[in-house]
Design an enzyme around this catalytic site. Sequence first.
Site, short mmCIF file in Angstrom:
data_model
loop_
_atom_site.label_atom_id
_atom_site.label_comp_id
_atom_site.label_asym_id
_atom_site.label_seq_id
_atom_site.Cartn_x
_atom_site.Cartn_y
_atom_site.Cartn_z
N GLU A 12 0.83 -1.21 0.00
CA GLU A 12 0.00 0.00 0.00
C GLU A 12 0.86 1.26 0.00
O GLU A 12 0.42 2.33 -0.38
CB GLU A 12 -0.91 0.01 1.24
CG GLU A 12 -1.96 -1.09 1.19
CD GLU A 12 -2.61 -1.30 2.55
OE1 GLU A 12 -3.84 -1.25 2.60
OE2 GLU A 12 -1.91 -1.54 3.54
N GLY A 78 -12.42 -3.97 4.16
CA GLY A 78 -13.46 -4.87 3.67
C GLY A 78 -14.81 -4.16 3.75
O GLY A 78 -15.15 -3.58 4.78
N MET A 189 -8.26 -3.01 10.29
CA MET A 189 -7.64 -3.54 11.50
C MET A 189 -6.82 -2.49 12.26
O MET A 189 -6.10 -2.83 13.19
CB MET A 189 -6.76 -4.75 11.15
CG MET A 189 -7.57 -5.88 10.52
SD MET A 189 -6.58 -7.32 10.08
CE MET A 189 -6.16 -7.96 11.69
N GLU A 190 -6.92 -1.22 11.85
CA GLU A 190 -6.06 -0.21 12.47
C GLU A 190 -6.71 1.15 12.74
O GLU A 190 -6.34 1.84 13.70
CB GLU A 190 -4.82 0.08 11.56
CG GLU A 190 -3.93 -1.10 11.27
CD GLU A 190 -4.42 -1.94 10.09
OE1 GLU A 190 -5.26 -1.43 9.30
OE2 GLU A 190 -4.00 -3.09 9.97
N ASP A 213 -12.36 -6.00 -0.69
CA ASP A 213 -13.12 -7.25 -0.57
C ASP A 213 -14.42 -6.93 0.17
O ASP A 213 -14.60 -5.83 0.67
CB ASP A 213 -12.31 -8.30 0.21
CG ASP A 213 -11.87 -7.79 1.57
OD1 ASP A 213 -10.77 -7.25 1.67
OD2 ASP A 213 -12.67 -7.87 2.52
N1 ADE Z 1 -8.75 -4.97 5.37
C1 ADE Z 1 -9.09 -5.29 4.10
N2 ADE Z 1 -10.03 -6.27 4.09
C2 ADE Z 1 -10.30 -6.54 5.38
C3 ADE Z 1 -11.16 -7.46 6.01
N3 ADE Z 1 -11.92 -8.27 5.29
N4 ADE Z 1 -11.15 -7.50 7.36
C4 ADE Z 1 -10.35 -6.68 8.09
N5 ADE Z 1 -9.52 -5.81 7.54
C5 ADE Z 1 -9.49 -5.73 6.19
#
Ligand code: ADE
Length: 247
Positions: A12, A78, A189-190, A213
Amino acid sequence: MPTAILSALPEEQHGLREQLEEAMHVRHAGRDFHTGRWHGKPVVLALSRIGKVAAATTATALIERFGVRRIVFTGVAGGLHPDVRVGDTVIGTAFLQHDMDASPLFPRHEVPLYGRSRFAADEELVDLLAMAAGAVSTGVFDAATRARFSLGGMRIHKGLLVSGDRFVSAAHEALTLQRDLPEALAVDMEGAAVAQVCHDYAIPFAAVRNISDRADDTAHVDFPAYLSQVAGKQARALIGALLPLLD
Ligand code: ADE
């Protein structure tokens, strides 16, 4: 005072580092920081690494060691909300930790002793990110890339981003998050961890996430390819459009 551009993964950040003039590398707290100028603006690029603790450590180092005046997070997420598709851009206006649960001592999702579950983004940065995203949302990718990753309208959304120490890759988990947090546009996640650190230090923060996703059973399938072929290019175009707008 520099602007910090934070990304989670090397893929990234890849397109960003190439843009730096007067680039210097500093190793600190087990992390690599790249300082320099981009469009004449002083910047520090850093990798948060993955997860809330790693991201909070990186944000703290950016503030304490590099004296950054603002932090912008760029990366992937996501999609959770039904309107949010792969390829779309989500700009966080508020951040929440979906796995924070100190109940029954505190309400679910509330960060203990803060009296709140959400941390707001800096409004001015959100507006500037929206302008930058609008300027680059079309034309970054060729037809083959758009077809391969089913990139649709590449729409721009603003709203709630949720974070937790889990890569969400099961449809039932995504549905549970949608049910519990119907406003949530996307999961990462951050972001919420960095938002909390920036709140503590009163540093403006904003995050822009490209949807890689749908946080379902296929979330992991094209993830590495998406990172290298879409996310890095998108981040470079977007941050390149943002920096000239900053004072
Ligand atoms: N970052 C990108 N896709 C993710 C997902 N499915 N879950 C958590 N962090 C993500």
